[in-house]
Design a protein around this motif. Structure first.
Motif, PDB file in Angstrom:
ATOM      1  N   GLU A 448     -15.009 -45.028 -34.512  1.00 36.87           N
ATOM      2  CA  GLU A 448     -14.546 -46.278 -35.133  1.00 36.87           C
ATOM      3  C   GLU A 448     -14.033 -45.923 -36.521  1.00 36.87           C
ATOM      4  O   GLU A 448     -14.724 -45.274 -37.294  1.00 36.87           O
ATOM      5  CB  GLU A 448     -15.704 -47.274 -35.222  1.00 36.87           C
ATOM      6  CG  GLU A 448     -15.353 -48.691 -34.839  1.00 36.87           C
ATOM      7  CD  GLU A 448     -14.470 -49.394 -35.847  1.00 36.87           C
ATOM      8  OE1 GLU A 448     -13.778 -50.341 -35.465  1.00 36.87           O
ATOM      9  OE2 GLU A 448     -14.465 -48.987 -37.028  1.00 36.87           O
ATOM     10  N   THR A 449     -12.788 -46.348 -36.829  1.00 40.36           N
ATOM     11  CA  THR A 449     -12.211 -45.917 -38.098  1.00 40.36           C
ATOM     12  C   THR A 449     -12.468 -46.882 -39.246  1.00 40.36           C
ATOM     13  O   THR A 449     -12.261 -46.532 -40.394  1.00 40.36           O
ATOM     14  CB  THR A 449     -10.697 -45.736 -37.971  1.00 40.36           C
ATOM     15  OG1 THR A 449     -10.094 -47.007 -37.714  1.00 40.36           O
ATOM     16  CG2 THR A 449     -10.359 -44.765 -36.865  1.00 40.36           C
ATOM     17  N   SER A 450     -12.827 -48.108 -38.946  1.00 37.32           N
ATOM     18  CA  SER A 450     -13.090 -49.193 -39.909  1.00 37.32           C
ATOM     19  C   SER A 450     -11.820 -49.785 -40.519  1.00 37.32           C
ATOM     20  O   SER A 450     -11.869 -50.858 -41.100  1.00 37.32           O
ATOM     21  CB  SER A 450     -14.066 -48.768 -41.019  1.00 37.32           C
ATOM     22  OG  SER A 450     -13.448 -47.959 -42.000  1.00 37.32           O
ATOM     23  N   ASP A 451     -10.674 -49.111 -40.425  1.00 39.26           N
ATOM     24  CA  ASP A 451      -9.419 -49.729 -40.856  1.00 39.26           C
ATOM     25  C   ASP A 451      -8.822 -50.482 -39.676  1.00 39.26           C
ATOM     26  O   ASP A 451      -8.538 -49.901 -38.630  1.00 39.26           O
ATOM     27  CB  ASP A 451      -8.436 -48.672 -41.346  1.00 39.26           C
ATOM     28  CG  ASP A 451      -7.162 -49.296 -41.884  1.00 39.26           C
ATOM     29  OD1 ASP A 451      -7.201 -49.873 -42.989  1.00 39.26           O
ATOM     30  OD2 ASP A 451      -6.127 -49.228 -41.181  1.00 39.26           O
ATOM     31  N   ARG A 452      -8.658 -51.753 -39.840  1.00 37.52           N
ATOM     32  CA  ARG A 452      -8.176 -52.652 -38.767  1.00 37.52           C
ATOM     33  C   ARG A 452      -9.083 -52.583 -37.536  1.00 37.52           C
ATOM     34  O   ARG A 452      -8.653 -52.874 -36.433  1.00 37.52           O
ATOM     35  CB  ARG A 452      -6.724 -52.345 -38.386  1.00 37.52           C
ATOM     36  CG  ARG A 452      -5.703 -52.624 -39.498  1.00 37.52           C
ATOM     37  CD  ARG A 452      -4.294 -52.584 -38.945  1.00 37.52           C
ATOM     38  NE  ARG A 452      -4.096 -53.658 -37.989  1.00 37.52           N
ATOM     39  CZ  ARG A 452      -3.333 -53.539 -36.898  1.00 37.52           C
ATOM     40  NH1 ARG A 452      -2.740 -52.389 -36.608  1.00 37.52           N
ATOM     41  NH2 ARG A 452      -3.190 -54.559 -36.079  1.00 37.52           N
ATOM     42  N   GLN A 522     -12.877 -47.574 -48.072  1.00 37.02           N
ATOM     43  CA  GLN A 522     -13.592 -48.157 -46.927  1.00 37.02           C
ATOM     44  C   GLN A 522     -14.445 -49.303 -47.446  1.00 37.02           C
ATOM     45  O   GLN A 522     -15.030 -49.209 -48.524  1.00 37.02           O
ATOM     46  CB  GLN A 522     -14.491 -47.126 -46.252  1.00 37.02           C
ATOM     47  CG  GLN A 522     -13.760 -46.058 -45.458  1.00 37.02           C
ATOM     48  CD  GLN A 522     -14.720 -45.057 -44.853  1.00 37.02           C
ATOM     49  OE1 GLN A 522     -15.478 -44.411 -45.560  1.00 37.02           O
ATOM     50  NE2 GLN A 522     -14.681 -44.923 -43.539  1.00 37.02           N
ATOM     51  N   LEU A 523     -14.524 -50.375 -46.663  1.00 42.50           N
ATOM     52  CA  LEU A 523     -15.319 -51.542 -47.034  1.00 42.50           C
ATOM     53  C   LEU A 523     -16.577 -51.622 -46.180  1.00 42.50           C
ATOM     54  O   LEU A 523     -16.534 -51.349 -44.970  1.00 42.50           O
ATOM     55  CB  LEU A 523     -14.501 -52.828 -46.861  1.00 42.50           C
ATOM     56  CG  LEU A 523     -13.241 -52.957 -47.721  1.00 42.50           C
ATOM     57  CD1 LEU A 523     -12.525 -54.259 -47.396  1.00 42.50           C
ATOM     58  CD2 LEU A 523     -13.589 -52.893 -49.198  1.00 42.50           C
ATOM     59  N   GLY A 524     -17.651 -52.034 -46.811  1.00 42.53           N
ATOM     60  CA  GLY A 524     -18.914 -52.160 -46.080  1.00 42.53           C
ATOM     61  C   GLY A 524     -18.818 -53.131 -44.916  1.00 42.53           C
ATOM     62  O   GLY A 524     -19.384 -52.897 -43.851  1.00 42.53           O
ATOM     63  N   SER A 525     -18.090 -54.230 -45.100  1.00 47.11           N
ATOM     64  CA  SER A 525     -17.971 -55.209 -44.012  1.00 47.11           C
ATOM     65  C   SER A 525     -17.203 -54.629 -42.833  1.00 47.11           C
ATOM     66  O   SER A 525     -17.530 -54.901 -41.671  1.00 47.11           O
ATOM     67  CB  SER A 525     -17.289 -56.477 -44.524  1.00 47.11           C
ATOM     68  OG  SER A 525     -16.002 -56.171 -45.051  1.00 47.11           O
ATOM     69  N   ASP A 526     -16.168 -53.818 -43.131  1.00 52.38           N
ATOM     70  CA  ASP A 526     -15.424 -53.186 -42.047  1.00 52.38           C
ATOM     71  C   ASP A 526     -16.307 -52.195 -41.295  1.00 52.38           C
ATOM     72  O   ASP A 526     -16.225 -52.081 -40.068  1.00 52.38           O
ATOM     73  CB  ASP A 526     -14.203 -52.451 -42.596  1.00 52.38           C
ATOM     74  CG  ASP A 526     -13.111 -53.402 -43.066  1.00 52.38           C
ATOM     75  OD1 ASP A 526     -13.137 -54.576 -42.651  1.00 52.38           O
ATOM     76  OD2 ASP A 526     -12.242 -52.975 -43.848  1.00 52.38           O
ATOM     77  N   VAL A 527     -17.134 -51.465 -42.031  1.00 60.80           N
ATOM     78  CA  VAL A 527     -18.048 -50.512 -41.402  1.00 60.80           C
ATOM     79  C   VAL A 527     -19.045 -51.245 -40.507  1.00 60.80           C
ATOM     80  O   VAL A 527     -19.319 -50.829 -39.378  1.00 60.80           O
ATOM     81  CB  VAL A 527     -18.769 -49.681 -42.477  1.00 60.80           C
ATOM     82  CG1 VAL A 527     -19.911 -48.875 -41.862  1.00 60.80           C
ATOM     83  CG2 VAL A 527     -17.790 -48.754 -43.188  1.00 60.80           C
ATOM     84  N   THR A 528     -19.572 -52.349 -41.005  1.00 60.04           N
ATOM     85  CA  THR A 528     -20.531 -53.127 -40.219  1.00 60.04           C
ATOM     86  C   THR A 528     -19.884 -53.693 -38.966  1.00 60.04           C
ATOM     87  O   THR A 528     -20.469 -53.665 -37.874  1.00 60.04           O
ATOM     88  CB  THR A 528     -21.101 -54.282 -41.074  1.00 60.04           C
ATOM     89  OG1 THR A 528     -21.732 -53.727 -42.231  1.00 60.04           O
ATOM     90  CG2 THR A 528     -22.120 -55.088 -40.285  1.00 60.04           C
ATOM     91  N   PHE A 529     -18.665 -54.186 -39.110  1.00 55.60           N
ATOM     92  CA  PHE A 529     -17.949 -54.714 -37.947  1.00 55.60           C
ATOM     93  C   PHE A 529     -17.666 -53.597 -36.943  1.00 55.60           C
ATOM     94  O   PHE A 529     -17.737 -53.793 -35.732  1.00 55.60           O
ATOM     95  CB  PHE A 529     -16.650 -55.372 -38.392  1.00 55.60           C
ATOM     96  CG  PHE A 529     -15.892 -56.035 -37.278  1.00 55.60           C
ATOM     97  CD1 PHE A 529     -16.368 -57.191 -36.693  1.00 55.60           C
ATOM     98  CD2 PHE A 529     -14.700 -55.495 -36.811  1.00 55.60           C
ATOM     99  CE1 PHE A 529     -15.672 -57.808 -35.653  1.00 55.60           C
ATOM    100  CE2 PHE A 529     -13.997 -56.101 -35.777  1.00 55.60           C
ATOM    101  CZ  PHE A 529     -14.491 -57.263 -35.204  1.00 55.60           C
ATOM    102  N   GLY A 530     -17.347 -52.420 -37.448  1.00 60.39           N
ATOM    103  CA  GLY A 530     -17.130 -51.280 -36.564  1.00 60.39           C
ATOM    104  C   GLY A 530     -18.369 -50.917 -35.777  1.00 60.39           C
ATOM    105  O   GLY A 530     -18.291 -50.529 -34.608  1.00 60.39           O
ATOM    106  N   ALA A 531     -19.527 -51.047 -36.417  1.00 63.44           N
ATOM    107  CA  ALA A 531     -20.784 -50.777 -35.710  1.00 63.44           C
ATOM    108  C   ALA A 531     -20.956 -51.746 -34.546  1.00 63.44           C
ATOM    109  O   ALA A 531     -21.447 -51.369 -33.470  1.00 63.44           O
ATOM    110  CB  ALA A 531     -21.960 -50.881 -36.676  1.00 63.44           C
ATOM    111  N   ALA A 532     -20.555 -52.997 -34.752  1.00 61.23           N
ATOM    112  CA  ALA A 532     -20.641 -53.979 -33.665  1.00 61.23           C
ATOM    113  C   ALA A 532     -19.712 -53.599 -32.520  1.00 61.23           C
ATOM    114  O   ALA A 532     -20.057 -53.756 -31.341  1.00 61.23           O
ATOM    115  CB  ALA A 532     -20.290 -55.372 -34.196  1.00 61.23           C
ATOM    116  N   ALA A 533     -18.530 -53.074 -32.849  1.00 62.37           N
ATOM    117  CA  ALA A 533     -17.587 -52.665 -31.800  1.00 62.37           C
ATOM    118  C   ALA A 533     -18.150 -51.492 -31.000  1.00 62.37           C
ATOM    119  O   ALA A 533     -18.061 -51.467 -29.766  1.00 62.37           O
ATOM    120  CB  ALA A 533     -16.238 -52.293 -32.426  1.00 62.37           C
TER     121      ALA A 533
END
Length: 942
Positions: A448-452, A522-533
């Motif tokens: 998961e790249t966390s960008d988009r 990198q944003l923490g929210s993007d990282v967290t969302f990536g974990a969900a994916a």
């Protein structure tokens, strides 16, 4: 202290006691030399303890008289010396595969056992050395141990629970005097396989060892990692184990330890779970857990109870069976910046049974915008920090850490036995190295790249020849990349990232790296969302649902641009009740109007009428039926009721004549004919007002008992039509019926065809035509209940409930209605031919009209299997998995209602005292039902 020999045993690390290590080597060398096999010891290779985890010595006074050493847990198959010794046994591919499959669970190798020549306690000492292998397994958390053993010593070593590996032949090693084989120990089976004498000594010895000197893991600590940081595993202590009990006492007595005990609250939660837990959980021994890095001792429920409570709110987004399957996954995470949130999320949802974490880097302040660590973690290894946080969440989850990160040397051992690997490292070389290793072993890789929100899936388990990174890098290898400069690697990195797919801010920031920004943002929210994916992908993988190789982007910011308003229209469009037309003035049309007011399943009105003025014929309309209408038996009941209304209306007008059922007219759909005459049947004629006003009343009602005189009238009505009525009024019997009818509704909802039929019968005012089917307003439900009905109309929801064996609430409305009834009127007939069901329909209508006349509320509430007579009927009703449950339900319903097998059900009516219904479902127009030919004689048209 060994109870058999009376001698003292000690365990040491070579680096800590080099003097005793030399004593071990001297004793081993003397014995090996005596037997002429000194070369097998190969003392120079282990002189300084290379590769040795611990060694054991038995002392008589201060003299070492026996010993054995332990290697491991081994990190790679190539580290196992037994494979060298067994080379003469032929191909060892199967053994290598077995060892590799067990590496993740921990494998020790015992070697170099010896006892001083001629010692008086040689047999006892040999037996004790075998137990030392088991103690080593417990100390180091290894599930398996192995050793090569000469045939003359097999009995002594098998006594401690070892068993010969039968996948390879004995070999002549060290020379032709010996037949050497491989033995395995499995910690979980020691209690089953060890001899009683050996088993009885293991527990007290364990207690002694822990009481004297608690074992550590100095030998397995990576170089350069300080001891206080190497602790990431909590001690899970079972008070039923002597060694653990001693440790618990030590910790409870330590004033520096913070003791926390919320066991009572946890047990209360356990007792409140639905469905109730079994005896295995209720009797499970609680544990104490010590988190050394926090100096906290915590009391919690046992592992099965802990998992059941902690993951209870997952159900049924994750079912119990799915959770168990997911809980067996072994997942590796490489890179614990972005990977920290991913690993924690996987543990949070219980999506794995083992996590392996690898990262060489340490927490820095600039990491805390995206790593959910704290300032107290600054300077600590990223993998260790993640492991601590995960084990504090679930102390029973197996977590291992590679604080040096992965490399070409340790990668095979890291990925061995994994089901999935999540790659989140920064190094392009390592990204390729990891994928090369996973492709060799058929292990899927997620990223998961966390960008988009870019999720990347590579299914090397399904596509063993799949190009790395989907072929974006061509045939480049990790080895080739390792020789390139950072600048030269940039083009390869851009190919992976697909520049045209990057977010505008992310791509623009790349141009500023080193100028106005330090590094890639990198944003923490993007990282967290990536974990969900990643978690969603793991769930699909674990459920064996489709998860192809490829990429997908979840761009939250892009989606926010498309925010829209929810639908605000009322759930039911407010419209007036259409009501029923007044009876026509024409006699024939009046008769047809009355016939059309008869009840039918789902208000399908499975009839059409023809008349020539002298006769009134009723035909079966096959197109207006459903699967519940087995062999059209429900339609015959409905037509029997319609024919009864024709008789009432004809009698009311003095035109009653003869009735012929199933006449031989040449049409199989010609069901009945009434020839008009000049007869009058006063009891029939008196029911005409009820024919016009009768309706289904689904109001809840109240369960007041019926008067005996009322019951007699209803029974008499059924008798007059050649049927029988049984009234179920006993509250215990009604409760049984309520449960059975509720279960019938559940099966109806969960059977795809029956569910489609049922939902197609419902009519929503303002949206659907109301001439057929059931106006949902007549269900007498409030707005929230109607919304539940609408939701229950979704076939995907029903499919899930069916696969889970769930849906008990689907029968709640029926269960509650039956409980609120005065009784159930069961109308039956003898026989199961069409004529019998026609008589049954007439009886149902006569009973209903009399009940309506007496002010009673009546609602048909029959089980789904009402018209099923034989096995084939049940098979045609429901999916194969529900056939036997439905047959059992039908038998139980017959039993509780007292209906013998020679009788057939016509209908089950719920009778209650209730307010008038809110309205009535409408009917088809006469023009859609009635044909009155004007030219050809009636008899010539068939």
């Amino acid at each position: 202290m060994d109870a058999g020999s009376g001698l003292r045993f000690e365990c040491h690390y070579p680096a800590e006691r080099p003097d005793l290590w030399r004593a071990y080597l001297d004793g081993a060398q003397a014995r090996y030399r005596h037997h002429g096999v000194e070369q097998a010891l190969d003392r120079p290779s282990i002189e300084h303890g290379e590769g040795v985890t611990v060694f054991w010595l038995a002392f008589e006074g201060e003299q070492a008289v026996a010993g054995v050493r332990c290697h491991g847990p081994v990190q790679s198959v190539d580290d196992v010396h037994a494979l060298v010794e067994l080379q003469g046994a032929g191909p060892l591919d199967e053994l290598r595969a077995l060892i590799e499959s067990r590496l993740a669970s921990g494998v020790l190798e015992s070697k170099g056992a010896w006892v001083a020549r001629g010692h008086r306690c040689a047999a006892d000492l040999s037996a004790a050395l075998g137990r030392c292998t088991v103690h080593s397994m417990r100390w180091f958390g290894a599930e398996f141990a192995m050793a090569t053993v000469a045939d003359h010593a097999l009995a002594r070593w098998s006594a401690s629970g070892g068993r010969v590996y039968d996948g390879s032949a004995p070999v002549e090693y060290p020379d032709d005097r010996y037949k050497t084989v491989l033995m395995w120990w499995e910690l979980a089976r020691v209690g089953e396989l060890a001899e009683p004498g050996q088993l009885s000594r293991l527990a007290p010895e364990t207690a002694q060892l822990w009481a004297s000197s608690r074992p550590t893991r100095l030998s397995t600590r990576p170089a350069g990692i300080p001891s206080e940081e190497a602790v990431w595993e909590p001690e899970v202590l079972d008070p039923g184990e002597p060694m653990d009990a001693q440790r618990i006492r030590e910790l409870l007595d330590d004033p520096a330890v913070d003791v926390r005990d919320s066991l009572i609250d946890q047990l209360r939660e356990l007792r409140q779970l639905v469905p109730p837990v079994g005896a295995d959980l209720e009797s499970e021994t609680p544990r104490w857990v010590y988190f050394g890095w926090r100096r906290v001792l915590l009391r919690i429920v046992g592992p099965l109870s802990f998992r059941r409570i902690r993951l209870d709110r997952n159900r049924n987004k994750i079912t119990t069976e799915e959770q168990d399957r997911l809980g067996r996954l072994r997942i590796g995470v490489v890179g614990l910046s972005v990977g920290h949130a991913i690993a924690h999320t996987l543990a949070h949802e219980g999506l794995c049974g083992e996590l392996r974490l690898a990262d060489f880097d340490r927490i820095e302040l600039s990491n805390l915008n995206r790593i959910p660590a704290s300032t107290l973690d600054l300077g600590l290894n990223k993998a260790v920090v993640a492991a601590r946080r995960i084990t504090e969440l679930d102390p029973y989850l197996k977590v291992s850490v590679l604080p040096d990160g992965v490399s070409a040397e340790n990668l095979d051992a890291f990925v061995a036995g994994l089901d999935l690997l999540v790659e989140e490292c920064d190094s392009l070389d390592v990204k390729l190295l990891v994928r090369e290793a996973c492709r060799r072993r058929g292990i899927p890789v997620l990223m998961e790249t966390s960008d988009r929100g870019m999720l990347d899936v590579e299914r090397f388990d399904l596509e063993p020849d799949r190009p790395l990174f989907h072929g974006l890098l061509g045939d480049v290898t990790a080895q080739r990349l390792s020789g390139l400069s950072t600048r030269d690697k940039v083009p390869y990195l851009l190919r992976i990232l697909e520049p045209n797919q990057l977010s505008a801010r992310g791509a623009a920031s790349m141009a500023e790296v080193g100028h106005t920004v330090t590094t890639w943002p990198q944003l923490g929210s993007d990282v967290t969302f990536g974990a969900a994916a990643i978690a969603a992908a793991v769930r699909r993988f674990g459920r064996r649902e489709p998860l192809p190789s490829g990429r997908l982007r979840f761009d939250l910011e892009d989606n926010l641009v498309r925010l829209g308003m929810p639908l605000a229209e009322p759930f039911i469009v407010d419209s007036a009740w259409p009501g029923l037309p007044s009876p026509p003035t024409d006699f024939i049309e009046t008769v047809a109007h009355a016939a059309g007011l008869a009840p039918s399943g789902g208000n399908q009105q499975p009839w059409r009428f023809e008349t020539n003025g002298d006769e009134f014929r009723i035909f079966l309309a096959r197109e207006r039926t459903s699967r519940m209408d087995v062999q059209f038996r429900g339609s015959y009941v409905a037509i029997g009721a319609a024919l009864f209304n024709v008789r009432v209306t004809a009698s009311m007008h003095g035109r009653l004549g003869s009735v012929e059922l199933l006449p031989a007219s040449g049409s199989p759909d010609h069901i009945a004919t009434l020839s008009f005459g000049d007869g009058v049947d006063p009891p029939l004629a008196e029911l005409y007002p009820q024919v016009l006003s009768r309706s289904t009343n689904r109001q809840a009602g109240r369960p007041s008992p019926l008067e005996e005189s009322t019951i007699a009238v209803l029974r008499g009505a059924a008798d007059r039509e050649g049927a029988r009525l049984r009234l179920i009024a006993d509250r215990n019997d009604l409760e049984q019926c309520a449960q059975l009818l509720a279960e019938s509704d559940r099966l109806r909802f969960l059977s795809p065809q029956l569910h489609r039929d049922m939902m197609s019968e419902l009519r929503w005012p303002g949206r659907d035509p109301l001439e057929t089917g059931i106006d949902v307003r007549t269900l007498e439900l409030d707005d929230s209940e109607l919304r539940k009905i609408a939701m229950a109309g979704r076939s995907d929801i029903m499919a899930h409930l069916a696969s889970w064996g769930g849906g008990r609430s689907l029968g709640d409305m029926t269960r509650d209605r039956v409980r609120a009834s005065a009784g159930l009127a069961i109308v039956t007939v003898t026989g199961s031919d069409p004529a019998s069901y026609l008589r049954g329909g007439a009886a149902v209508q006569r009973v209903w009209l009399h009940a309506h006349k007496m002010g009673l509320a009546v609602q048909p509430i029959s089980p789904v299997c009402l018209f099923a007579v034989d096995h084939d009927d049940f098979v045609g009703l429901v999916p194969p998995t529900l056939v036997e449950p439905l047959k059992s339900l039908a038998a139980a319903f017959r039993d509780v209602t007292g209906v013998p097998t020679e009788e057939s059900f016509a209908l089950v009516l719920r009778v209650s005292h209730a307010p008038a219904p809110s309205g009535r479902s409408t009917r088809l127009k006469l023009s859609d039902l009635l044909t009155m030919p004007q030219k050809a004689p009636f008899s010539d048209r068939h």
